[in-house]
Enzyme design. Sequence first.
Site, mmCIF file in Angstrom:
data_model
loop_
_atom_site.group_PDB
_atom_site.id
_atom_site.type_symbol
_atom_site.label_atom_id
_atom_site.label_comp_id
_atom_site.label_asym_id
_atom_site.label_seq_id
_atom_site.Cartn_x
_atom_site.Cartn_y
_atom_site.Cartn_z
ATOM 1 N N CYS A 14 0.862 -1.177 0.000
ATOM 2 C CA CYS A 14 0.000 0.000 0.000
ATOM 3 C C CYS A 14 0.900 1.229 0.000
ATOM 4 O O CYS A 14 2.118 1.121 0.111
ATOM 5 C CB CYS A 14 -0.908 0.020 1.238
ATOM 6 S SG CYS A 14 -2.031 -1.389 1.366
ATOM 7 N N GLY A 42 -1.127 0.708 -4.989
ATOM 8 C CA GLY A 42 -2.445 0.181 -4.657
ATOM 9 C C GLY A 42 -3.512 0.845 -5.480
ATOM 10 O O GLY A 42 -3.569 2.072 -5.559
ATOM 11 N N ASN A 116 0.700 0.574 5.877
ATOM 12 C CA ASN A 116 1.262 -0.226 4.788
ATOM 13 C C ASN A 116 2.009 -1.378 5.414
ATOM 14 O O ASN A 116 2.951 -1.178 6.178
ATOM 15 C CB ASN A 116 2.218 0.627 3.935
ATOM 16 C CG ASN A 116 3.071 -0.223 3.005
ATOM 17 O OD1 ASN A 116 2.671 -1.299 2.594
ATOM 18 N ND2 ASN A 116 4.264 0.272 2.682
ATOM 19 N N GLY A 117 1.590 -2.603 5.096
ATOM 20 C CA GLY A 117 2.288 -3.762 5.630
ATOM 21 C C GLY A 117 1.338 -4.858 6.047
ATOM 22 O O GLY A 117 0.182 -4.909 5.625
ATOM 23 N N TYR A 256 10.896 -4.015 -8.238
ATOM 24 C CA TYR A 256 9.606 -3.839 -8.901
ATOM 25 C C TYR A 256 8.681 -2.808 -8.263
ATOM 26 O O TYR A 256 8.075 -2.012 -8.952
ATOM 27 C CB TYR A 256 8.895 -5.199 -8.957
ATOM 28 C CG TYR A 256 7.478 -5.165 -9.476
ATOM 29 C CD1 TYR A 256 7.203 -4.759 -10.774
ATOM 30 C CD2 TYR A 256 6.411 -5.559 -8.680
ATOM 31 C CE1 TYR A 256 5.898 -4.728 -11.262
ATOM 32 C CE2 TYR A 256 5.109 -5.542 -9.155
ATOM 33 C CZ TYR A 256 4.859 -5.126 -10.445
ATOM 34 O OH TYR A 256 3.580 -5.094 -10.923
#
Length: 462
Positions: A14, A42, A116-117, A256
């Site tokens: 995210c 996201g 995020n995570g 990426y």
Amino acid sequence: MFNGINDDKLREECGVIGIYKSDTESVAQHVYFGLYSLQHRGQESAGIATNNGTQTHYHKGMGLVPEVFNDETLGKLKGHIGIGHVRYSTTGESYVENAQPLSVRYKGGSISLAHNGNLVNTKAIRSQLEDDGVVFQTTIDSEVIVNLIARYSNDGIEYAIKRTMDQIKGAYALVVMTEDSVFGVRDPLGLRPLCLGSIEGGYVLASESCALETMGATLIRDIEPGEIIRISKEGTFSIYYTKESKKNVCIFEYIYFARPDSVMENISIYESRKNAGRILAKEHPVDADMVIAVPDSSIPAAIGYAEESGIPFGEGLMKNRYVGRTFIQPTQSMRELAVRLKLTPLKQNVNGKRLIMIDDSIVRGTTSKQIVESLKAAGAKEVHVRIVSPPVAYSCYFGIDTPDRTQLLGANKTIEEIRNFIGADSLAYISLEGLVESTGLNNEQFCLACFNGNYPIEVSNI
């Protein structure tokens, strides 16, 4: 679910934004542009929460940032403090109820949080909270965090955050907003990224530095693992709730996830990808006419491979950027159509040529197979596939959505078997040592579990 045009990609985590700006009535527009820059992290939902010192305003919904927000919704988000979130679900279903930021009221005021995570001990903490009478409105682990902070807030928010961090385990970068401050928190191993920037009248927190540039901010530094930073009218103040002996940054940020124009750990993502391409060319040379990339993240690596090998770089695949990354179709024939919609061979460039096709990873292999087939159907004489990561052989539990290990090609087939499956004339992966070398850092600074199974956190009970 892994069943669309991204079968050969690990799914993103995210993106989060936090801002405190003392010289404005509303920071919503800044947060909006920051989220726009993090859209690659996201595409399922987006949300913004702001606070004017007395009241929290928020808006969130399913879809891309420009689909969720317009001038009217942004105009209602008053306040000089704000946080934002773009989501790809790694825990919890893709429903609007699970969109973030999460905002709750407690005895001392309000707390809003964006995460995020992924936590690895969510079930145990959630069960304990439910036994104590807590009612959950979502299915995401982020709600566990915000409930713990609210529960411990009687002794102040900083203490509450610190005590919460002592209980949760996993990967996380958090932004937390109150009536007078915004906090940034990074997990003890630095698995998930978070950086700090300065902006006129205040400071900004973001998952990637590319968002700071868009917001008109200047990168100061990365938030350190185990650090809690508070931004308020007094400026910035930092404490550590823990200090580990080493970092374990996610290596896939460099391969990426991150945008090429971002900088992480003082390393240019673009340059590290070019370096990886150069190293890949040294490790696995092949005689060919042209180097092409599977756009977009592999382009810098393909340029590096071309420069090192002396084989010209050219465009071999055209990408339709209006087909979303989360485009999913239920049948195999429709999935194949989806790949053709998104990536089309440039026939006049590939016809009659021996190609080196650079890609960042192979997960299931079905999309790689279709791309190779399409290039050969367009007249390519040979397609030699070179991958800028080692074989993905283990699932991730720290905020990246990966299939079960039984479905990972790298865990179940030899390189020759994978080559045969995707129909390439040859196939080679960069070495783990070469990948790490491309960043300029060392093995001890990365989480490499998706390649070697050495998880930095115990995952046996997940």
